[in-house]
Design a protein around this motif. Structure first.
Motif, short mmCIF file in Angstrom:
data_model
loop_
_atom_site.label_atom_id
_atom_site.label_comp_id
_atom_site.label_asym_id
_atom_site.label_seq_id
_atom_site.Cartn_x
_atom_site.Cartn_y
_atom_site.Cartn_z
N ALA A 14 -23.88 -15.37 -13.19
CA ALA A 14 -24.07 -16.36 -12.60
C ALA A 14 -23.95 -16.96 -11.18
CB ALA A 14 -23.93 -18.14 -13.63
N CYS A 15 -22.86 -16.28 -10.83
CA CYS A 15 -21.91 -16.43 -9.59
C CYS A 15 -23.30 -15.73 -8.36
CB CYS A 15 -21.29 -15.93 -9.50
SG CYS A 15 -19.73 -16.32 -10.09
N LEU A 16 -24.71 -14.90 -9.05
CA LEU A 16 -25.18 -14.32 -7.95
C LEU A 16 -25.48 -15.35 -7.36
CD1 LEU A 16 -26.25 -10.90 -10.65
CD2 LEU A 16 -24.96 -11.17 -8.33
N GLY A 17 -26.05 -16.10 -7.41
CA GLY A 17 -27.35 -16.82 -7.42
C GLY A 17 -26.63 -17.38 -5.54
N MET A 18 -24.95 -17.82 -6.11
CA MET A 18 -24.82 -18.16 -4.47
C MET A 18 -24.94 -17.16 -3.57
SD MET A 18 -20.81 -19.87 -6.08
CE MET A 18 -20.29 -18.20 -6.46
N GLY A 19 -24.70 -15.88 -3.82
CA GLY A 19 -24.91 -14.75 -2.30
C GLY A 19 -26.10 -15.17 -2.42
N VAL A 25 -30.13 -19.00 2.92
CA VAL A 25 -30.68 -20.03 4.48
C VAL A 25 -30.41 -19.40 5.63
CG1 VAL A 25 -28.47 -21.22 5.38
CG2 VAL A 25 -28.05 -21.21 2.86
N GLY A 26 -30.21 -18.02 5.67
CA GLY A 26 -30.42 -17.29 6.31
C GLY A 26 -31.21 -16.52 7.08
N ASN A 27 -32.18 -16.37 6.01
CA ASN A 27 -33.93 -16.53 6.01
C ASN A 27 -34.71 -17.26 6.94
OD1 ASN A 27 -36.06 -14.53 5.90
ND2 ASN A 27 -36.76 -15.35 4.02
N ILE A 28 -34.08 -18.58 6.04
CA ILE A 28 -34.57 -19.82 6.67
C ILE A 28 -34.69 -20.15 8.15
CG2 ILE A 28 -34.70 -22.73 6.54
CD1 ILE A 28 -34.11 -21.82 3.12
N GLY A 30 -33.19 -17.53 10.33
CA GLY A 30 -33.72 -16.61 11.13
C GLY A 30 -34.87 -16.50 11.52
N ASN A 31 -35.92 -17.09 10.46
CA ASN A 31 -37.80 -17.33 10.64
C ASN A 31 -37.51 -18.96 11.57
OD1 ASN A 31 -38.41 -15.16 9.27
ND2 ASN A 31 -38.79 -16.27 7.23
N PHE A 32 -36.87 -19.64 11.14
CA PHE A 32 -37.20 -20.89 12.31
C PHE A 32 -36.84 -20.46 13.94
CE2 PHE A 32 -34.49 -24.13 14.59
CZ PHE A 32 -35.95 -25.01 14.99
N LEU A 33 -35.45 -19.45 14.03
CA LEU A 33 -35.38 -19.55 14.92
C LEU A 33 -36.65 -18.85 16.57
CD1 LEU A 33 -31.73 -18.63 14.94
CD2 LEU A 33 -33.22 -21.01 16.31
N SER A 34 -37.30 -17.55 15.69
CA SER A 34 -38.46 -16.61 15.96
C SER A 34 -39.20 -17.76 16.23
CB SER A 34 -38.50 -15.38 14.33
OG SER A 34 -39.38 -14.94 15.41
#
Length: 75
Positions: A14-19, A25-28, A30-34
């Motif tokens: 279940a803790c895999l979901g946190m990672g 969030v990093g993908n979101i 990163g794509n926003f900055l791009s």
């Protein structure tokens, strides 16, 4: 004894979901900055949507933390 092992294994899974929420969030952002670097005039209109997406991803991460804690301390 086997029930404890299964409980710990389930909480760990279940803790895999946190990672994965952190990756999301990093993908979101990163794509926003791009996109903001390609078209700076449209960045202001998309900024709120980036935060909404990050909040939803973090909400799912917090939900997985709650599931892990329930598995550890309630079940």
């Amino acid at each position: 004894m086997e029930a404890d092992a299964a409980k710990f294994l389930g909480a760990g899974l279940a803790c895999l979901g946190m990672g994965l929420a952190g990756i999301g969030v990093g993908n979101i952002f990163g794509n926003f900055l791009s996109g903001a670097l390609r078209n700076p005039s449209a960045a202001d209109g998309q900024f709120a949507r980036a935060f909404i997406g990050a909040a939803l991803a973090e909400g799912l991460g917090i939900f997985s933390l709650v599931v892990a804690l329930v598995l550890l301390f309630v079940v």
